[in-house]
Design a protein around this motif. Structure first.
Motif, mmCIF file in Angstrom:
data_model
loop_
_atom_site.group_PDB
_atom_site.id
_atom_site.type_symbol
_atom_site.label_atom_id
_atom_site.label_comp_id
_atom_site.label_asym_id
_atom_site.label_seq_id
_atom_site.Cartn_x
_atom_site.Cartn_y
_atom_site.Cartn_z
ATOM 1 N N LEU A 344 89.312 30.975 47.821
ATOM 2 C CA LEU A 344 89.898 29.720 47.355
ATOM 3 C C LEU A 344 89.467 28.550 48.222
ATOM 4 C CD1 LEU A 344 93.487 30.985 46.453
ATOM 5 C CD2 LEU A 344 91.637 30.400 44.874
ATOM 6 N N PHE A 345 89.398 28.747 49.528
ATOM 7 C CA PHE A 345 88.920 27.678 50.400
ATOM 8 C C PHE A 345 87.433 27.408 50.150
ATOM 9 C CE2 PHE A 345 92.256 27.970 54.052
ATOM 10 C CZ PHE A 345 93.197 27.429 53.190
ATOM 11 N N GLY A 346 86.688 28.464 49.823
ATOM 12 C CA GLY A 346 85.285 28.255 49.461
ATOM 13 C C GLY A 346 85.152 27.427 48.196
ATOM 14 N N LEU A 347 86.069 27.643 47.243
ATOM 15 C CA LEU A 347 86.054 26.824 46.026
ATOM 16 C C LEU A 347 86.331 25.362 46.350
ATOM 17 C CD1 LEU A 347 87.901 29.016 43.352
ATOM 18 C CD2 LEU A 347 85.436 28.638 43.610
ATOM 19 N N THR A 348 87.239 25.097 47.306
ATOM 20 C CA THR A 348 87.491 23.694 47.668
ATOM 21 C C THR A 348 86.246 23.076 48.298
ATOM 22 O OG1 THR A 348 88.355 24.184 49.901
ATOM 23 C CG2 THR A 348 89.927 24.204 48.067
ATOM 24 N N GLY A 349 85.492 23.872 49.060
ATOM 25 C CA GLY A 349 84.250 23.352 49.620
ATOM 26 C C GLY A 349 83.231 23.052 48.540
ATOM 27 N N THR A 350 83.146 23.933 47.553
ATOM 28 C CA THR A 350 82.248 23.699 46.427
ATOM 29 C C THR A 350 82.656 22.443 45.673
ATOM 30 O OG1 THR A 350 82.015 26.109 46.236
ATOM 31 C CG2 THR A 350 81.221 24.781 44.396
ATOM 32 N N ALA A 351 83.979 22.292 45.451
ATOM 33 C CA ALA A 351 84.482 21.095 44.771
ATOM 34 C C ALA A 351 84.227 19.842 45.596
ATOM 35 C CB ALA A 351 85.976 21.244 44.492
ATOM 36 N N MET A 352 84.345 19.951 46.911
ATOM 37 C CA MET A 352 84.087 18.807 47.787
ATOM 38 C C MET A 352 82.654 18.306 47.615
ATOM 39 S SD MET A 352 84.213 18.742 51.962
ATOM 40 C CE MET A 352 83.013 20.082 52.060
ATOM 41 N N VAL A 353 81.707 19.228 47.610
ATOM 42 C CA VAL A 353 80.306 18.833 47.438
ATOM 43 C C VAL A 353 80.082 18.270 46.038
ATOM 44 C CG1 VAL A 353 77.917 19.643 47.437
ATOM 45 C CG2 VAL A 353 79.526 20.535 49.129
ATOM 46 N N GLY A 354 80.637 18.938 45.017
ATOM 47 C CA GLY A 354 80.437 18.489 43.643
ATOM 48 C C GLY A 354 81.036 17.120 43.375
ATOM 49 N N THR A 355 82.272 16.892 43.818
ATOM 50 C CA THR A 355 82.890 15.581 43.600
ATOM 51 C C THR A 355 82.178 14.493 44.390
ATOM 52 O OG1 THR A 355 84.511 16.100 45.342
ATOM 53 C CG2 THR A 355 85.170 16.491 43.046
ATOM 54 N N GLY A 356 81.635 14.846 45.547
ATOM 55 C CA GLY A 356 80.863 13.857 46.306
ATOM 56 C C GLY A 356 79.610 13.429 45.566
ATOM 57 N N LEU A 357 78.942 14.381 44.937
ATOM 58 C CA LEU A 357 77.742 14.048 44.163
ATOM 59 C C LEU A 357 78.085 13.149 42.975
ATOM 60 C CD1 LEU A 357 76.020 17.570 44.142
ATOM 61 C CD2 LEU A 357 75.177 15.517 45.307
ATOM 62 N N VAL A 358 79.173 13.492 42.267
ATOM 63 C CA VAL A 358 79.573 12.666 41.125
ATOM 64 C C VAL A 358 80.006 11.280 41.593
ATOM 65 C CG1 VAL A 358 81.242 12.434 39.246
ATOM 66 C CG2 VAL A 358 80.187 14.651 39.705
ATOM 67 N N LEU A 359 80.712 11.235 42.715
ATOM 68 C CA LEU A 359 81.202 9.960 43.229
ATOM 69 C C LEU A 359 80.060 8.999 43.529
ATOM 70 C CD1 LEU A 359 83.635 8.296 44.163
ATOM 71 C CD2 LEU A 359 83.458 9.432 46.396
ATOM 72 N N TRP A 360 78.912 9.542 43.947
ATOM 73 C CA TRP A 360 77.761 8.687 44.255
ATOM 74 C C TRP A 360 77.350 7.900 43.006
ATOM 75 C CZ3 TRP A 360 72.807 7.560 42.880
ATOM 76 C CH2 TRP A 360 72.001 6.931 43.836
ATOM 77 N N THR A 361 77.295 8.571 41.864
ATOM 78 C CA THR A 361 76.903 7.873 40.630
ATOM 79 C C THR A 361 78.025 6.985 40.113
ATOM 80 O OG1 THR A 361 77.605 9.761 39.275
ATOM 81 C CG2 THR A 361 75.305 9.700 39.974
ATOM 82 N N VAL A 362 79.271 7.445 40.237
ATOM 83 C CA VAL A 362 80.400 6.651 39.764
ATOM 84 C C VAL A 362 80.456 5.312 40.494
ATOM 85 C CG1 VAL A 362 82.928 6.537 39.736
ATOM 86 C CG2 VAL A 362 81.766 8.653 39.084
ATOM 87 N N LYS A 363 80.282 5.361 41.799
ATOM 88 C CA LYS A 363 80.419 4.156 42.607
ATOM 89 C C LYS A 363 79.291 3.164 42.342
ATOM 90 C CE LYS A 363 81.429 2.808 47.362
ATOM 91 N NZ LYS A 363 81.618 3.285 48.757
ATOM 92 N N ARG A 364 78.108 3.688 42.015
ATOM 93 C CA ARG A 364 76.948 2.804 41.877
ATOM 94 C C ARG A 364 76.701 2.328 40.452
ATOM 95 N NH1 ARG A 364 77.072 5.482 46.091
ATOM 96 N NH2 ARG A 364 76.060 4.860 48.038
ATOM 97 N N ARG A 365 77.316 2.991 39.486
ATOM 98 C CA ARG A 365 77.081 2.574 38.109
ATOM 99 C C ARG A 365 77.532 1.136 37.874
ATOM 100 N NH1 ARG A 365 75.979 4.656 33.214
ATOM 101 N NH2 ARG A 365 75.907 6.788 33.990
#
Length: 525
Positions: A344-365
């Motif tokens: 479960l903690f590994g899933l949070t790490g995966t989500a952390m990386v994934g949301t960070g990648l999406v956030l990059w595009t969200v913030k710059r759009r």
């Protein structure tokens, strides 16, 4: 770089996370599921369900090796543990062995010590090895690339902590449907929820390959790398045969003596040098799951009265620390409950990386002159995000599906499953390139969700160990696996439905109606 420390750390956090984020997502995802690699292998080989105790397994393995490799230079027997049902044996052919005897030098045995009739598959081992060896890349280069990504992850974690002035306060904020703010909240929550775990797992991952990344101490003190490993583990090459035949002593009493010597910890590995010869030695190694440290104790027996010839040396502080760190990373010592916490903690790490990648595009759009026609760099990042965040789960699901659908006797069947893994991943990436981001997110998430929801039904149709049958017989491994597949499919389908209901995946990346008020402190990427 901004002269302000926190602004500089924000810049560093953003670019360290983005440039290697897609690889880090794949590493985190496959590493997380690998905490159940033995269970995955068992699910992917449903033909066997009988468990063997280690002493009996060792006796059967030695009898088998006497038949197939009596003149081998050495035998290696990996005994079944609490999570394994089969015994794995390997042997090193003699120097004069014919070429045909050097092709197949391993086997997997059942509880009777006979070759197990199992479908060919790499099982959970493929996902585990992909986590740090990748695939189709020379191992040395793959490990250097993985090491660079892990170092970037460590930098991103540290810079992220410095960047977020109110990091723990942000943990309690999760505002849905707020565009950029929602993605930042999701990133903060997934990062802070298991922050010590993320730092530990990243740093210990680097420690596992420390001698590869920092070989200078070894090079300065040893003429050959092999000399260092001989000094740490004892000589690796067995002495030559004497030419005098001598049978091996019964193995079960030796296993009992070794276990008693280690305070009841079980034996995990039996290796025999020069079997059948008077110079033979029997080395027993403590099971990896019996303690946190992975460098298990060993004891060596000779044939004369089965007397101990030696045992593992006491470890210095450096080796003991490395052993514990590697054990913390691999988690082999963990019982079922702790392994789920790792997962479960590994899933949070995966989500952390994934949301960070999406956030990059969200913030710059919102900064784009024309969001409908972004520049190539933004266009590429947006597509790669879909290819990684949806592509990796799709690839794992396709890997499981291929295990059930490919013919049992197919030549190179294990490679066929791996090909399905990469074809599904490539399919998601190609789909993201030819469709608009909004449609690609919804369609790929929906298709992957349906894939996972279909897997328990395919399992029930192709084996006798479907979910109803597993529940009826109390087979919680197979039942739990199928239920986890259903839960994963539901989460992916809900994600697709939510994006569809909001209109466009561009909702993952459209600017809010009103620009947010400038903030004094940097709180995100």
């Amino acid at each position: 770089m901004n002269p302000n420390l926190r602004q500089s750390m924000a810049w560093l956090h953003t670019w360290m996370g983005l440039l290697l984020g897609w690889l880090l997502f794949a590493m985190f995802a496959t590493g997380t599921v690998s905490y159940f690699q033995d269970e995955i292998t068992h699910w992917m080989q449903p033909e066997i369900d009988r468990r063997s105790d280690p002493a009996r397994a060792a006796k059967g393995a030695i009898a088998y090796l006497h038949k197939v490799a009596p003149d081998a230079r050495s035998w290696y027997i990996a005994l079944p543990g609490p999570r394994g049902l089969t015994t794995q044996v390997y042997w090193q052919p003699g120097i004069d062995a014919p070429a045909q005897d050097r092709k197949d030098t391993q086997a997997r045995l059942d509880a009777e010590g006979k070759p197990a009739a199992l479908r060919e598959t790499r099982g959970g081992s493929f996902l585990y090895r992909f986590h740090f060896d990748l695939y189709g890349v020379p191992v040395i280069w793959a490990r250097y690339l993985v090491g660079i990504a892990a170092m970037a992850m460590l930098v991103a974690i540290i810079s992220g902590v410095i960047t977020h002035k109110k990091i723990f306060a942000d943990f309690f904020l999760l505002r849905l449907g707020k565009g950029q703010r929602s993605w930042l909240d999701a990133h903060n929550v997934s990062a802070v929820l298991a922050l010590p775990f993320h730092a530990m797992i990243t740093f210990t991952g680097l420690v596992t390959l420390a001698t590869l990344y920092m070989p200078f101490g070894i090079a300065a003190n040893y003429a050959r790398g092999a000399d260092f490993y001989d000094a740490v583990n004892g000589p690796s090459a067995p002495a030559g045969r004497s030419g005098k035949a001598m049978p091996l002593p019964p193995i079960a009493p030796l296993i009992e003596r070794a276990s008693a010597r280690w305070g009841g910890k079980p034996v995990g590995v039996v290796s025999i040098a020069n079997p059948g010869d008077a110079s033979a030695t029997i080395t027993l190694r403590r099971a990896a799951h019996a303690a946190i440290g992975t460098s298990g104790e060993t004891v060596v027996y000779g044939l004369a009265d089965a007397a101990p010839l030696g045992e593992s040396k006491a470890k210095g502080a450096g080796l003991a620390t490395q052993s514990v760190m590697v054990g913390l990373h691999a988690g082999r010592f963990a019982d079922t409950a702790l392994r789920w916490i790792y997962f479960l903690f590994g899933l949070t790490g995966t989500a952390m990386v994934g949301t960070g990648l999406v956030l990059w595009t969200v913030k710059r759009r919102q900064r784009l002159p024309d969001p409908a026609r972004p520049h190539f760099g933004f266009w590429l990042v947006e597509r790669l995000n879909i290819g990684a965040i949806v592509g990796v789960p799709a690839a794992i699901g396709a890997y499981f599906l291929a295990n059930r659908l490919l013919p049992i006797n197919l030549a190179e069947r294990a490679e066929g499953e791996i090909h399905a893994f990469f074809l599904a991943w490539a399919g998601v990436l190609v789909w993201s390139l030819v469709r608009s981001p909004g449609k690609a997110w919804v369609e790929t998430l929906g298709a992957t969700g349906l894939l996972y929801l279909a897997l328990p039904f395919v399992n029930a149709l192709t084996t006798a160990r479907g979910l109803p049958a597993s529940l009826a017989r109390g087979d919680w491994l197979f039942a739990g696996f199928d239920l986890t597949l259903c839960a994963t499919g539901l989460c992916l389908a809900i994600g697709a439905f939510t994006l569809q209901a909001r209109g466009e995946s561009g909702k993952t990346g459209r600017a809010p109606a009103r620009p947010s008020r400038p903030r004094k402190a940097v709180r995100g990427q």
